[in-house]
Design a protein around this motif. Structure first.
Motif, PDB file in Angstrom:
ATOM      1  N   HIS A   1      43.258 -17.211 -62.148  1.00 18.20           N
ATOM      2  CA  HIS A   1      41.876 -17.094 -61.675  1.00 18.20           C
ATOM      3  C   HIS A   1      41.906 -16.845 -60.165  1.00 18.20           C
ATOM      4  N   GLY A   2      41.287 -15.730 -59.738  1.00 18.40           N
ATOM      5  CA  GLY A   2      41.364 -15.322 -58.350  1.00 18.40           C
ATOM      6  C   GLY A   2      42.258 -14.096 -58.232  1.00 18.40           C
ATOM      7  N   PHE A   3      42.884 -13.927 -57.082  1.00 15.82           N
ATOM      8  CA  PHE A   3      43.754 -12.774 -56.883  1.00 15.82           C
ATOM      9  C   PHE A   3      45.152 -13.070 -57.406  1.00 15.82           C
ATOM     10  N   GLY A   4      45.725 -12.083 -58.118  1.00 15.80           N
ATOM     11  CA  GLY A   4      47.071 -12.275 -58.628  1.00 15.80           C
ATOM     12  C   GLY A   4      47.709 -10.966 -59.049  1.00 15.80           C
ATOM     13  N   ILE A   5      49.029 -10.997 -59.192  1.00 17.71           N
ATOM     14  CA  ILE A   5      49.812  -9.825 -59.599  1.00 17.71           C
ATOM     15  C   ILE A   5      50.551 -10.155 -60.887  1.00 17.71           C
ATOM     16  N   GLU A   6      50.372  -9.288 -61.893  1.00 20.08           N
ATOM     17  CA  GLU A   6      51.054  -9.445 -63.170  1.00 20.08           C
ATOM     18  C   GLU A   6      52.138  -8.378 -63.290  1.00 20.08           C
ATOM     19  N   TYR A   7      53.327  -8.812 -63.712  1.00 17.01           N
ATOM     20  CA  TYR A   7      54.463  -7.909 -63.855  1.00 17.01           C
ATOM     21  C   TYR A   7      54.844  -7.814 -65.331  1.00 17.01           C
ATOM     22  N   LEU A   8      54.650  -6.634 -65.917  1.00 21.09           N
ATOM     23  CA  LEU A   8      55.028  -6.393 -67.301  1.00 21.09           C
ATOM     24  C   LEU A   8      55.856  -5.112 -67.378  1.00 21.09           C
ATOM     25  N   PRO A   9      56.632  -4.925 -68.454  1.00 25.22           N
ATOM     26  CA  PRO A   9      57.420  -3.685 -68.565  1.00 25.22           C
ATOM     27  C   PRO A   9      56.561  -2.430 -68.539  1.00 25.22           C
ATOM     28  N   GLU A  10      55.324  -2.517 -69.050  1.00 22.75           N
ATOM     29  CA  GLU A  10      54.460  -1.335 -69.129  1.00 22.75           C
ATOM     30  C   GLU A  10      53.763  -1.020 -67.804  1.00 22.75           C
ATOM     31  N   TYR A  11      53.502  -2.044 -67.000  1.00 23.99           N
ATOM     32  CA  TYR A  11      52.731  -1.835 -65.771  1.00 23.99           C
ATOM     33  C   TYR A  11      52.854  -3.048 -64.846  1.00 23.99           C
ATOM     34  N   ILE A  12      52.400  -2.831 -63.609  1.00 23.71           N
ATOM     35  CA  ILE A  12      52.143  -3.916 -62.664  1.00 23.71           C
ATOM     36  C   ILE A  12      50.653  -3.902 -62.376  1.00 23.71           C
ATOM     37  N   TYR A  13      50.006  -5.046 -62.540  1.00 22.77           N
ATOM     38  CA  TYR A  13      48.576  -5.151 -62.236  1.00 22.77           C
ATOM     39  C   TYR A  13      48.395  -6.030 -61.014  1.00 22.77           C
ATOM     40  N   GLU A  14      47.624  -5.525 -60.066  1.00 20.86           N
ATOM     41  CA  GLU A  14      47.336  -6.266 -58.839  1.00 20.86           C
ATOM     42  C   GLU A  14      45.824  -6.298 -58.652  1.00 20.86           C
ATOM     43  N   GLY A  15      45.248  -7.494 -58.707  1.00 18.57           N
ATOM     44  CA  GLY A  15      43.801  -7.553 -58.565  1.00 18.57           C
ATOM     45  C   GLY A  15      43.214  -8.896 -58.915  1.00 18.57           C
ATOM     46  N   ASN A  16      41.951  -8.862 -59.278  1.00 19.77           N
ATOM     47  CA  ASN A  16      41.202 -10.088 -59.513  1.00 19.77           C
ATOM     48  C   ASN A  16      41.279 -10.533 -60.968  1.00 19.77           C
ATOM     49  N   TRP A  17      41.245 -11.852 -61.157  1.00 15.66           N
ATOM     50  CA  TRP A  17      41.273 -12.480 -62.483  1.00 15.66           C
ATOM     51  C   TRP A  17      40.125 -13.469 -62.599  1.00 15.66           C
ATOM     52  N   GLU A  18      39.629 -13.613 -63.824  1.00 14.28           N
ATOM     53  CA  GLU A  18      38.641 -14.646 -64.129  1.00 14.28           C
ATOM     54  C   GLU A  18      39.062 -15.341 -65.420  1.00 14.28           C
ATOM     55  N   PHE A  19      39.571 -16.554 -65.278  1.00 17.51           N
ATOM     56  CA  PHE A  19      39.980 -17.374 -66.413  1.00 17.51           C
ATOM     57  C   PHE A  19      40.869 -16.599 -67.397  1.00 17.51           C
ATOM     58  N   ASN A  20      41.966 -16.093 -66.856  1.00 18.07           N
ATOM     59  CA  ASN A  20      43.014 -15.407 -67.627  1.00 18.07           C
ATOM     60  C   ASN A  20      42.669 -13.977 -68.017  1.00 18.07           C
ATOM     61  N   GLU A  21      41.533 -13.459 -67.576  1.00 23.51           N
ATOM     62  CA  GLU A  21      41.177 -12.082 -67.884  1.00 23.51           C
ATOM     63  C   GLU A  21      41.069 -11.267 -66.606  1.00 23.51           C
ATOM     64  N   LYS A  22      41.512 -10.009 -66.687  1.00 23.37           N
ATOM     65  CA  LYS A  22      41.391  -9.101 -65.552  1.00 23.37           C
ATOM     66  C   LYS A  22      39.929  -8.700 -65.422  1.00 23.37           C
ATOM     67  N   SER A  23      39.295  -9.149 -64.373  1.00 28.06           N
ATOM     68  CA  SER A  23      37.879  -8.840 -64.139  1.00 28.06           C
ATOM     69  C   SER A  23      37.639  -8.743 -62.644  1.00 28.06           C
ATOM     70  N   GLY A  24      36.881  -7.710 -62.241  1.00 27.47           N
ATOM     71  CA  GLY A  24      36.644  -7.458 -60.828  1.00 27.47           C
ATOM     72  C   GLY A  24      37.354  -6.183 -60.409  1.00 27.47           C
ATOM     73  N   ILE A  25      37.851  -6.145 -59.191  1.00 26.64           N
ATOM     74  CA  ILE A  25      38.557  -4.974 -58.683  1.00 26.64           C
ATOM     75  C   ILE A  25      40.052  -5.157 -58.898  1.00 26.64           C
ATOM     76  N   GLY A  26      40.695  -4.118 -59.444  1.00 22.40           N
ATOM     77  CA  GLY A  26      42.121  -4.223 -59.701  1.00 22.40           C
ATOM     78  C   GLY A  26      42.812  -2.875 -59.643  1.00 22.40           C
ATOM     79  N   LYS A  27      44.136  -2.937 -59.653  1.00 22.62           N
ATOM     80  CA  LYS A  27      44.955  -1.725 -59.579  1.00 22.62           C
ATOM     81  C   LYS A  27      46.117  -1.836 -60.559  1.00 22.62           C
ATOM     82  N   PHE A  28      46.290  -0.793 -61.390  1.00 20.57           N
ATOM     83  CA  PHE A  28      47.428  -0.685 -62.297  1.00 20.57           C
ATOM     84  C   PHE A  28      48.402   0.352 -61.752  1.00 20.57           C
ATOM     85  N   ILE A  29      49.681   0.028 -61.786  1.00 21.98           N
ATOM     86  CA  ILE A  29      50.737   1.009 -61.557  1.00 21.98           C
ATOM     87  C   ILE A  29      51.573   1.022 -62.830  1.00 21.98           C
TER      88      ILE A  29
END
Length: 209
Positions: free
Chosen positions: A95-123
């Protein structure tokens, strides 16, 4: 002689068995073990929890749960770990700002209770990039998608597909395509040559973050 009843003064005895301060491994049967700081028998402060399935959380705790900044990792070999998530937590959830690292992508952005919500970036692992609004783990709202081959979409999204006004740019062909999109398909639009556009042009497209 009548019975006499004496009132005893109640005294508080400190419970020395309560866990406070730093402790080495405290085991949780069927779950894992915790190494770190405690306050009144609750995990509070900085600590590490190691689950039986190989996952590891290192970071801040409050009121016996993951709260604050922390990293979730996983053992992948002898003494080796890979980071799954690094960022903010609230009551055990991302919850808040965080970076998720998975084999398919890296997600950098906002979270709300375990869900990607708000502004974010996928690579993505194929070098595609998405940057924009998210809602309940889906691209939703205004966003830009840059393909590895140079093509680019700027416009609206709904539940992970292009929906509403949007622009596709084809830089290698010097073309752009302004269209309305429904379920990821363009229903109507106009191609324009980028080299021959006037210096000032209003296309009534959304402003992309």
């Amino acid at each position: 002689m009548p019975n006499q009843i004496y009132a005893c003064k109640k005294t508080s005895v400190p419970n020395k068995s309560r866990k406070n301060g730093y402790r080495n491994a405290i085991f949780f049967p069927g779950s894992g073990f915790y190494i770190g700081e405690w306050r009144n028998d609750l995990r509070d402060g900085k600590g590490t929890f190691v689950w039986n399935n190989g996952k590891v959380y290192e970071g801040e705790w409050q009121n016996d749960d993951m709260n604050g900044f922390g990293k979730m990792c996983k053992f992948i070999g002898k003494g080796k770990r890979t980071i799954l998530y690094s960022g903010q937590w609230l009551n055990g959830k991302r919850h808040g700002f965080g970076i998720e690292y998975l084999p398919e992508y890296i997600y950098e952005g906002n979270w709300e209770f375990n869900e990607k919500s708000g502004i974010g970036k996928f690579i993505y692992n194929n070098n595609d990039i998405y940057e924009g609004e998210m809602q309940e783990n889906a691209k939703h709202g205004k966003g830009s998608y840059i393909y590895a081959d140079g093509r680019r979409y700027d416009g609206y999204w709904e539940n992970n597909v292009r929906e509403g006004p949007g622009r596709m740019t084809f830089p290698h062909k010097n073309l752009m395509y302004d269209a309305n999109w429904e379920n990821d398909m363009a229903t109507s639009g106009v191609f324009q040559n980028i080299n021959y556009l006037p210096s000032k042009i209003s296309l009534h497209l959304p402003s992309i973050l």
